[in-house]
Design an enzyme around this catalytic site. Structure first.
Site, PDB file in Angstrom:
ATOM      1  N   ASP A   6       0.840  -1.238   0.056  1.00 12.05           N
ATOM      2  CA  ASP A   6       0.078   0.033   0.124  1.00 12.05           C
ATOM      3  C   ASP A   6       0.925   1.199  -0.001  1.00 12.05           C
ATOM      4  O   ASP A   6       1.484   1.433   1.063  1.00 12.05           O
ATOM      5  CB  ASP A   6      -0.893   0.049   1.090  1.00 12.05           C
ATOM      6  N   LYS A  13       3.344   0.865   2.910  1.00 12.92           N
ATOM      7  CA  LYS A  13       3.201  -0.375   3.970  1.00 12.92           C
ATOM      8  C   LYS A  13       3.348  -1.541   3.097  1.00 12.92           C
ATOM      9  O   LYS A  13       2.699  -1.673   2.018  1.00 12.92           O
ATOM     10  CB  LYS A  13       1.882  -0.269   4.681  1.00 12.92           C
ATOM     11  N   GLU A  70      -7.617   1.569  -4.246  1.00  6.67           N
ATOM     12  CA  GLU A  70      -7.303   1.612  -2.728  1.00  6.67           C
ATOM     13  C   GLU A  70      -8.418   1.054  -1.656  1.00  6.67           C
ATOM     14  O   GLU A  70      -8.235   0.310  -0.478  1.00  6.67           O
ATOM     15  CB  GLU A  70      -6.927   3.085  -2.504  1.00  6.67           C
TER      16      GLU A  70
END
Ligand SMILES: Nc1ncnc2c1ncn2[C@@H]1O[C@H](COP(=O)(O)OP(=O)(O)OP(=O)(O)O)[C@@H](O)[C@H]1O
Ligand SMILES: [Mg+2]
Length: 271
Positions: A6, A13, A70
């Protein structure tokens, strides 16, 4: 190896499984090239990326990668984390306090974005730096935990002098709203930073409890790296959320929701 990444506005991350164990890592987004290099050197792996910088990351990879929207990755990741802890409900809200804040309603297995606010973790760092000169997240939150908001925030009871207020007097009427001009030189870094965290926490929880009216649930799952090692922000968000009749939940590893969702999407597709 399954790798979910991410790439957000501030932090990148990574969640990956190795020998059946899930590993989590995070880096400043400035290190996106190093993360790409690490992925490029892996022998046998499948990669799924998400987040606002996923396009940048994909352009740096020399192997094919799946890409995931996302909000869908976040939803799937939160679902996985809540299932693991036994806290999964049919309907709930997700408030993702990342660089900015995004609020989602999950019901009937679908995710709908209800709104958000530009007040988030970026505000925490930016306003803290401008007010005190302190730059690093770890230092900001450590100092803030030693400060009091009492001389800076204006409470409802301060306005309703000698009179019963129509709403709880302990509520903040105005963040940074006290008449502190005469003592502004005396205010400490700790006090200023605690008040910045109060502003961020009260804003994100206020917007979240209002959004909860548009969702079948009043459980609000708070995620995002802004809560990492940040008991003061958690405390502000928890107390205001409960006061307004909602139930706050902070899943373990919540900041990795997007990465976990991306990683789980691979698992679902191929196994
Ligand atoms: N080591 C760190 N360095 C910088 N910020 C940190 C760190 N740890 C926690 N934070 C906080 O986390 C925030 C970023 O949260 P998060 O990683 O969830 O956002 P993002 O995914 O990068 O951004 P967005 O989702 O809005 O694109 C920062 O703004 C800061 O307040
Ligand atoms: Mg993010």
């Amino acid at each position: 190896m399954d790798v979910g990444i991410d790439a957000g506005g501030t932090l990148i991350k990574v969640a990956y499984t190795q020998k059946g164990k899930v590993h989590f890592e995070k880096y400043p987004i400035a290190e996106i090239e190093q993360v790409a290099h690490w992925v490029n050197k892996l022998d046998d792996c499948q990669v799924c990326v998400t987040g606002g910088k996923s396009g940048v990351l994909i352009s740096l990879l020399d192997r094919p990668a799946q890409e995931m929207m996302e909000f869908e990755a976040t939803h799937l990741g939160v679902q996985v984390l809540l299932e693991e802890s036994g806290d999964l409900e049919d309907a709930y809200l997700i408030t993702n306090v990342g660089t900015g804040t995004s609020i989602h309603c999950i019901q009937d297995n679908a995710q709908e974005r209800l709104g958000g606010t530009g007040v988030g973790g970026g505000t925490l760092i930016g306003l803290s730096h401008l007010l005190t000169g302190v730059t690093h997240y770890d230092e900001i939150i450590a100092l803030a935990s030693q400060g009091s908001r009492d001389r800076i925030d204006l409470k409802v009871k301060h306005i309703y002098e000698g009179k019963e207020p129509p709403i709880p007097g302990e509520l903040t009427a105005s963040n940074f709203g006290q008449n502190f001009l005469a003592i502004s030189d005396e205010l400490t870094t700790e006090e200023l930073l605690a008040t910045v965290i109060g502003l961020v926490g009260e804003t994100v929880s206020t917007v979240s409890v209002q959004a909860a009216r548009q969702c079948r649930s009043s459980t609000i799952v708070y995620i995002g790296s802004s809560f990492i090692d940040n008991p003061l922000l958690k405390e502000v968000v928890t107390s205001y959320t409960i006061l307004r009749g909602s139930v706050p939940v902070f899943p373990k590893n919540g900041e990795y929701s997007g990465a976990v969702g991306a990683m789980s999407a691979i698992t679902k597709k191929t196994k």
